[in-house]
Design an enzyme around this catalytic site. Structure first.
Site: not given
Ligand code: GLA
Length: 391
Positions: A184, A300
């Site tokens: 990020e 994710e």
């Molecule tokens: C973001 C981060 C992850 C995790 C999620 C929520 O997507 O990249 O590391 O913290 O938030 O769990």
């Protein structure tokens, strides 16, 4: 609940929701009916052939499916049903290497959790990946204090940065499928021409902190696949469009400088009620990333049902439709090598805390329900893998 979730602000998710609410002032029902019109001309039955697991269906197409072991230990280590579901369904495990947990104090690394997951993965024939090495969230107090201290020098921060990455990557050297080296780094709302987030790493080390992180990681483990991971790219909104453009420019810069980056991770935290999804824009973005010679991981994946109807069956159907529609688009791209959900069972999901429903009913964003039974979302993922082109 995993350690990092206790500390994680409800940041990006609510920003995303806020942005969405401001852009699409539709009444709830029309937004929902729009969704139905967009998503299903005639009810999908989500039927699947056979009973094989997600990892087997993915592997049949040269793909890797797995998950983040939400919650992280100790709950995971005590939930035998979760463990057996994980072993059955997952071919990769992504463990959390958040600074708050991995380097809780300046001279102390804590590998208790990550060693547990590395062993669990190795003992069960599951690949192991680490996430993230460098992020702007979940920074321990000792490091935040240094960031805030006007006496702190850039070279001191660079030493800490270098030592952190090399210590962790060397420890798992040769045992890791891939690392999310930087997570990020894009925040177009911060106003920089390059779209980079103005975080402490950038303030002390400059924009090249990203390149530096990859070079240190590559030196520490030449075998690991090194990934840049990003969020907020999936939808046809002005914000996601700006983020896609900035992300692509960052990747182009890194590749043009010969930085050892091998893959791109798109987080894919999806919203069940979001109707602004343009497959062609996503296809083009992924094709542009792939044209740089980068592999792509869906890192994710989950589908929030926060704004969906009360009824479980209706919610599950919409969530499943989002899973299948999104995966059918991304899996067309042959450079996509892995699909990872952020959790496996609704019993444990970060969304319970980060984005609870206003009616306080349990959220249902993942492939397995809270009793580890397969849901329509599981069927949707199975169908997407079955229909994906072979790598
Ligand atoms: C973001 C981060 C992850 C995790 C999620 C929520 O997507 O990249 O590391 O913290 O938030 O769990």
């Amino acid at each position: 609940m995993a350690k990092h979730q206790k500390l994680l602000k409800r940041r990006d998710f609510l920003i995303g929701l806020g942005a969405l609410a401001s852009m699409v002032p539709l009444a709830y029902s029309s937004r929902f009916s729009d969704y139905k019109q967009v998503k299903a001309s005639g009810e999908r039955d989500f039927s699947v052939v056979g009973n094989t697991s997600l990892r087997q269906r993915a592997a049949a197409k040269g793909l890797i499916y797995g998950a983040h072991p939400d919650p992280e230990s100790p709950e995971f280590s005590q939930d035998l049903q979760l463990q057996s579901s994980f072993i059955q369904e997952c071919a990769i495990l992504v463990a959390g290497f958040y600074w708050i947990g991995s380097q809780p104090s300046a001279n102390n690394f804590d590998f208790t959790e990550t060693d547990y997951f590395a062993k669990f993965a190795s003992d069960n024939g599951i690949l192991f990946r680490g996430h993230p090495l460098i992020w702007h969230e979940l920074i321990p107090q000792w490091l935040n204090d240094k960031f805030k201290n006007p006496q702190t020098t850039s070279s001191e921060i660079q030493d800490i940065f270098t030592n952190h990455i090399s210590t962790i990557v060397k420890r798992y050297g040769g045992r890791v499928h891939s690392w999310d080296v930087v997570n990020e780094a894009i925040e177009t709302d911060d106003g920089r021409r390059d779209g980079l987030r103005v975080n402490s790493w950038l303030k002390f080390l400059g924009a090249d902190y990203i390149e530096l992180a990859f070079r240190i990681a590559a030196q520490a483990d030449p075998k690991a696949l090194l990934v840049y991971n990003e969020t907020g790219l999936e939808y046809d909104t002005p914000r996601d469009e700006a983020r896609r453009n900035a992300t692509l420019k960052l990747l182009e810069r890194l590749k043009s400088k010969g930085v050892p980056i091998h893959a791109f991770g798109i987080q894919s935290h999806l919203l069940g009620h979001q109707t602004q999804f343009n497959p062609n824009k996503l296809r083009k973005f992924l094709a542009d990333v792939a044209s740089l010679g980068l592999k792509i991981l869906i890192t994710e994946l989950d589908v929030s049902d926060r704004e969906l109807p009360v009824n479980f069956a209706a919610r599950d159907r919409i969530v499943a439709g989002v899973y299948e529609d999104y995966l059918s688009v991304v899996l067309e791209q042959p450079s996509v090598i892995a699909v990872i959900t952020w959790g496996l069972s609704d019993k444990y999901t970060w969304l319970s805390q980060a984005a609870p429903r206003s009616d306080r009913l349990p959220v249902r964003p993942l492939p397995l329900d809270s009793n580890f039974q397969r849901k329509l979302a599981w069927n949707a993922m199975a169908r997407a893998f079955d229909n994906a082109p072979k790598r």
